[in-house]
Design a protein around this motif. Structure first.
Motif, mmCIF file in Angstrom:
data_model
loop_
_atom_site.group_PDB
_atom_site.id
_atom_site.type_symbol
_atom_site.label_atom_id
_atom_site.label_comp_id
_atom_site.label_asym_id
_atom_site.label_seq_id
_atom_site.Cartn_x
_atom_site.Cartn_y
_atom_site.Cartn_z
ATOM 1 N N LEU A 92 0.807 -1.222 0.000
ATOM 2 C CA LEU A 92 0.000 0.000 0.000
ATOM 3 C C LEU A 92 0.837 1.267 0.000
ATOM 4 C CD1 LEU A 92 -2.780 -0.925 2.563
ATOM 5 C CD2 LEU A 92 -3.191 -0.098 0.245
ATOM 6 N N HIS A 93 1.996 1.222 0.641
ATOM 7 C CA HIS A 93 2.744 2.450 0.888
ATOM 8 C C HIS A 93 4.232 2.267 0.636
ATOM 9 C CE1 HIS A 93 -0.908 3.871 2.817
ATOM 10 N NE2 HIS A 93 -0.884 2.845 3.640
ATOM 11 N N THR A 119 1.795 2.092 -4.748
ATOM 12 C CA THR A 119 0.899 0.951 -4.608
ATOM 13 C C THR A 119 1.395 -0.216 -5.444
ATOM 14 O OG1 THR A 119 -0.931 2.511 -4.415
ATOM 15 C CG2 THR A 119 -1.496 0.210 -4.797
ATOM 16 N N GLY A 164 -0.382 -3.438 -6.134
ATOM 17 C CA GLY A 164 -1.617 -4.176 -5.886
ATOM 18 C C GLY A 164 -2.078 -5.045 -7.035
ATOM 19 N N ASP A 165 -1.168 -5.374 -7.965
ATOM 20 C CA ASP A 165 -1.563 -6.143 -9.154
ATOM 21 C C ASP A 165 -1.154 -7.610 -9.052
ATOM 22 O OD1 ASP A 165 -2.624 -3.830 -10.368
ATOM 23 O OD2 ASP A 165 -0.636 -3.223 -11.028
ATOM 24 N N PRO A 180 -4.734 -7.743 -4.583
ATOM 25 C CA PRO A 180 -3.675 -7.178 -3.751
ATOM 26 C C PRO A 180 -3.314 -8.095 -2.582
ATOM 27 C CG PRO A 180 -5.495 -5.607 -4.061
ATOM 28 C CD PRO A 180 -5.977 -6.940 -4.537
ATOM 29 N N TRP A 206 -2.542 -7.036 0.392
ATOM 30 C CA TRP A 206 -2.949 -6.485 1.688
ATOM 31 C C TRP A 206 -4.295 -7.018 2.164
ATOM 32 C CZ3 TRP A 206 -2.874 -2.799 -2.471
ATOM 33 C CH2 TRP A 206 -4.122 -2.331 -2.864
ATOM 34 N N ASN A 207 -5.178 -7.412 1.249
ATOM 35 C CA ASN A 207 -6.489 -7.891 1.701
ATOM 36 C C ASN A 207 -6.702 -9.375 1.438
ATOM 37 O OD1 ASN A 207 -7.412 -8.293 -0.967
ATOM 38 N ND2 ASN A 207 -8.293 -6.263 -1.110
ATOM 39 N N VAL A 236 -3.019 -8.802 -15.508
ATOM 40 C CA VAL A 236 -2.998 -9.220 -14.110
ATOM 41 C C VAL A 236 -3.584 -10.624 -14.053
ATOM 42 C CG1 VAL A 236 -3.866 -8.696 -11.807
ATOM 43 C CG2 VAL A 236 -3.175 -6.839 -13.335
ATOM 44 N N LEU A 240 -5.832 4.814 -7.135
ATOM 45 C CA LEU A 240 -4.411 4.679 -6.792
ATOM 46 C C LEU A 240 -3.886 5.867 -5.995
ATOM 47 C CD1 LEU A 240 -2.928 3.262 -10.087
ATOM 48 C CD2 LEU A 240 -2.656 2.238 -7.840
ATOM 49 N N HIS A 241 -4.415 7.057 -6.265
ATOM 50 C CA HIS A 241 -3.805 8.278 -5.724
ATOM 51 C C HIS A 241 -4.850 9.253 -5.213
ATOM 52 C CE1 HIS A 241 -0.146 6.850 -7.641
ATOM 53 N NE2 HIS A 241 -0.744 6.816 -8.804
ATOM 54 N N GLU A 253 -7.504 7.119 2.921
ATOM 55 C CA GLU A 253 -6.452 6.286 2.369
ATOM 56 C C GLU A 253 -6.118 6.791 0.967
ATOM 57 O OE1 GLU A 253 -4.575 3.757 3.075
ATOM 58 O OE2 GLU A 253 -5.325 3.007 4.988
ATOM 59 N N THR A 269 -5.019 4.775 -1.320
ATOM 60 C CA THR A 269 -5.375 3.659 -2.195
ATOM 61 C C THR A 269 -6.788 3.187 -1.905
ATOM 62 O OG1 THR A 269 -3.063 2.953 -2.112
ATOM 63 C CG2 THR A 269 -4.651 1.372 -2.986
ATOM 64 N N GLY A 292 -8.499 0.138 -3.256
ATOM 65 C CA GLY A 292 -8.314 -1.018 -4.123
ATOM 66 C C GLY A 292 -9.044 -2.271 -3.665
ATOM 67 N N ASP A 293 -10.038 -2.119 -2.798
ATOM 68 C CA ASP A 293 -10.726 -3.291 -2.238
ATOM 69 C C ASP A 293 -12.074 -3.527 -2.903
ATOM 70 O OD1 ASP A 293 -8.631 -3.732 -0.421
ATOM 71 O OD2 ASP A 293 -9.439 -2.219 0.940
ATOM 72 N N PRO A 303 -9.033 -4.348 -7.675
ATOM 73 C CA PRO A 303 -8.972 -2.893 -7.842
ATOM 74 C C PRO A 303 -9.597 -2.451 -9.169
ATOM 75 C CG PRO A 303 -6.790 -3.814 -7.330
ATOM 76 C CD PRO A 303 -7.699 -4.961 -7.667
ATOM 77 N N TRP A 341 -8.417 -0.049 -10.996
ATOM 78 C CA TRP A 341 -7.432 0.456 -11.953
ATOM 79 C C TRP A 341 -6.966 -0.601 -12.953
ATOM 80 C CZ3 TRP A 341 -5.653 0.126 -6.711
ATOM 81 C CH2 TRP A 341 -4.689 -0.854 -6.492
ATOM 82 N N ASN A 342 -7.026 -1.875 -12.581
ATOM 83 C CA ASN A 342 -6.541 -2.891 -13.529
ATOM 84 C C ASN A 342 -7.660 -3.786 -14.056
ATOM 85 O OD1 ASN A 342 -7.021 -5.019 -11.692
ATOM 86 N ND2 ASN A 342 -4.968 -4.942 -10.856
#
Lengths: 277, 277, 277, 277
Positions: free
Chosen positions: B30-31, B39, B41-42, B64, B66-67, B95, D30-31, D37, D39, D41-42, D64, D66-67
């Protein structure tokens, strides 16, 4: 192996064709009766043309079609006069979006049931015959996508039947050079958004099933009580891996080594002969 | 671009390294602070060796890190003395699971941060240099996987640094033949389950960040109050894209154009020079 | 409906039980012969205990088991002396990870085949009977998970058979208050990591199939030539929705309205009677 | 927390609003610059109305935005005059399709940024206040969905602002009964396909950001050189968690404790006061 369906006709909700019929493609994803596998749950795809865009839209995902809510949503809300749908049963290649049919290139869509025998032996050589300018656009790992790129390389844009014949001839030649007796097994549909070409062919002369629907006007006379037929447009034409129901007279087998053209005006059936390339 | 981590040492729960540190790899998903993207997350992957099996186990998925609950489960329940972990930030390639690192071939695992510049221009030619017997095993579409297969082709099994040097030299040669000024940017880790080789190199001499952890015995003297260090084994060695925390003295930058070997006995650092192949 | 399997015995690679048998659970995901559906492709789960951790590890995902690579990896690399595996065929509830079995609570795991009839009518009232302190831990929307939380509420930790009897009695009472004639259909397995309790019951007295494996020492005498039996430990015990093969004498049906206990020492079979709660 | 966007105006390709702007919602995934947050992306969702159907179509997925290629496809091929889009940053609840916004009930769609504080403490009691006839329709585990079902229970169909006020008042009452000082934090959009109501409120008077776009005719005079404005219809109205770009004069903050109505004719802004229920 897989199952697929191509629709051409007056604009309809995708639901009408994809979910409503008794033995719909969604039903076939769980209970195919004529396929190599009864279950086709390794991804799916649908591609449709809209008046607004230059390219068809596609929705493809890696789970089974029967439980996919996004497919259900699209089917309930999108109308199209020409669309493809495909359910996949992987023979080992990865279950990933880039291996889901229909494949798209510009205005073109392609989907396939069957396989190149011993594809792992032939993959490299066949892929090398793809136009080098297109090589980097290959995103997946299926024989079906390589067949599509070979057809593009061989002039799909100019003469689809000739391009597919050269692709088939090439697959057979390379296959036989590697000692594969029956290299190709295919039912293929390809479209540019105006016409659909559908091919049934196998090196062994024992191809996977393929059917096209009868003329709606004839069917209407035969079955005056079938509501769906009253609503369907005269130009409605379906090409399917297996019939969507058991209405007598509704389905005709595409003969072995044959391709058909669905187009404005009269449709056509022609012999299909791979061209040694 | 991506972030990655390699661990070697006494068997630990993956959680200890993957989630627990303040700026863990999961936090970096994430960071990230030193990566091209904040990020990553792909998709992600983790690969670990167990005493029972001849090959490492891998868990890879397209969401991602993170989850991801399955990653969390594995981290909480699996111990290993040698494992890789990777989080991906795609630069455009699909992806999909087959594009997630670490890649595996027999006992070997490979992961990469960086890219081959203008890979779409070079993909065909580079892929053709892969041993034809291995071509059909390429399952994804990343530059990273092609680099791995080139290294295998060039003798990874016999001499990993030499094989990677020939891979890098080949990428640079082919790239320059196509007018690419700086063809290669890489930090790579590769292991056979016993040793880890980690490479930092870029054609431009401006490589992505790479760090290795200091000797635990020295750190323990420096920080007698840090509990983790009391428990960590003397042989613990981490190689990471960016430090997992800010403990003074804990992290050392791998110099430009250098590779390191983590192994039983003394670790090593050597210059890395691509070999024109 | 679904299919499931519980293993207890000497530590084995999950692969030995999950993939290797002729009619393995993975095969049943495509070709179940005794289930309500031949296909069980709406998610899967496996949960296993390891010596290191206080809770079992689980791997659950929403795609079919038969094409899942992470499951294949875990099966090839993880050994356990007690594990559960489950393949799901949704009857309409969402295909999501939180609806995949086995469910876990602390050291406990739970999996289920069957259904609460007209669950949509009863869901609210049944959920309200769950201990309010646990309500917020309910993550999915299945009847199976509510049954688990009711059993926890009714003392699973102290007396599993009594807690399950009270759960079943409660479901039947609430169901009948809503005019449902046969509210409950279940085969359930539950474990604390030491013992496994397996229940076969339905309000109609017509329960889904459930089998337990014969004593390995007896089978070994019967089939001295079956290699697997030579390797299997004497304490090996399997409980399955349908037999994993057709070895004569290997499988015994759990009688209607019965529960069994797999434990160190002699296993047990007892009548199961829902307790009006 | 999350980010969202609501569009009303002449039919446009979703792409125009979702991807094209400099700081589009996809870029915010993403930004994000104003979110809790950076991100989001969930999971994501988009819901749109079409002339053909009685209910909006939705596309929701757990990866996410974005992808996601299916979102990209829909954005490139679907036109709508009223649509919602949402990107999610989970605060711990499961990443699953049924937790993705927008939520739908009949013709209604609902999306939310914010949270009910200590929702795990309040979840049971709040859920019990949902109309029992609707209880079984709750498919996910978010506070956002419970808020939606409470609003439906309180008469969303008849008087949306009053129903949302009663929902908010109820959350605050139940929260305070459990000792939660500031129970509610929300920006909410809800629509029946004709009008959009957007709410900005928090118990603390310190709500998440919310903006609405200026009248296109005024903006056109201000920026005669901005091509997009020449094409945009006069009725175009956007409500967004954070501005999609930095065009001077284009964005107006929705004041604290306020709701707006986007509708045929003049739009409206009104004070929002939770109603003790």
């Amino acid at each position: 192996m897989c199952r697929w369906l191509a629709y051409s006709g007056a604009p309809v909700l995708l639901d009408t064709i994809l979910y409503k019929p008794k033995h719909s493609l969604i039903d076939q994803s769980l209970h195919s009766t004529m396929g190599v596998e009864t279950t086709n749950g390794d991804g799916f795809g649908v591609g449709w043309y809209t008046p607004d865009a230059n390219t068809p839209a596609t929705l493809r995902d890696i789970g089974p079609a029967w439980n996919n809510r996004n497919l259900r949503e699209i089917a309930d809300h999108v109308r199209s006069s020409l669309f493809f749908a495909h359910i996949r049963a992987s023979t080992g290649t990865a279950v990933q979006q880039t291996n889901c049919h229909p494949f798209r290139h510009g205005r073109w869509m392609w989907m396939h049931n069957g396989s190149i025998a011993d594809f792992h032996l032939l993959r490299r050589e066949l892929t090398l015959l793809v136009d080098p300018a297109l090589y980097a656009d290959i995103e997946g790992t299926t024989d079906s996508e390589v067949m599509f790129f070979l057809a593009i390389t061989f002039g799909l844009d100019q003469d689809p039947p000739a391009a597919v014949a050269r692709m088939a001839g090439t697959v057979e030649r390379i296959g036989r050079e590697h000692g594969v007796e029956f290299p190709l097994q295919m039912t293929v549909a390809v479209t540019d958004g105006d016409r659909i070409w559908a091919f049934r062919y196998s090196s062994q002369g024992n191809s996977r099933s393929l059917f096209y629907s009868s003329r709606v006007d004839s069917l209407r006379k035969l079955h005056p009580d079938v509501a769906f037929l009253q609503e369907a447009s005269d130009e409605t034409r379906l090409i399917v891996s297996e019939p969507l129901g058991d209405l007598p007279g509704a389905w005709n087998e595409v003969p072995e080594s044959t391709y058909g053209v669905v187009q404005p005006g009269a449709d056509e059936l022609h012999p299909f002969v791979p061209e040694p390339a």
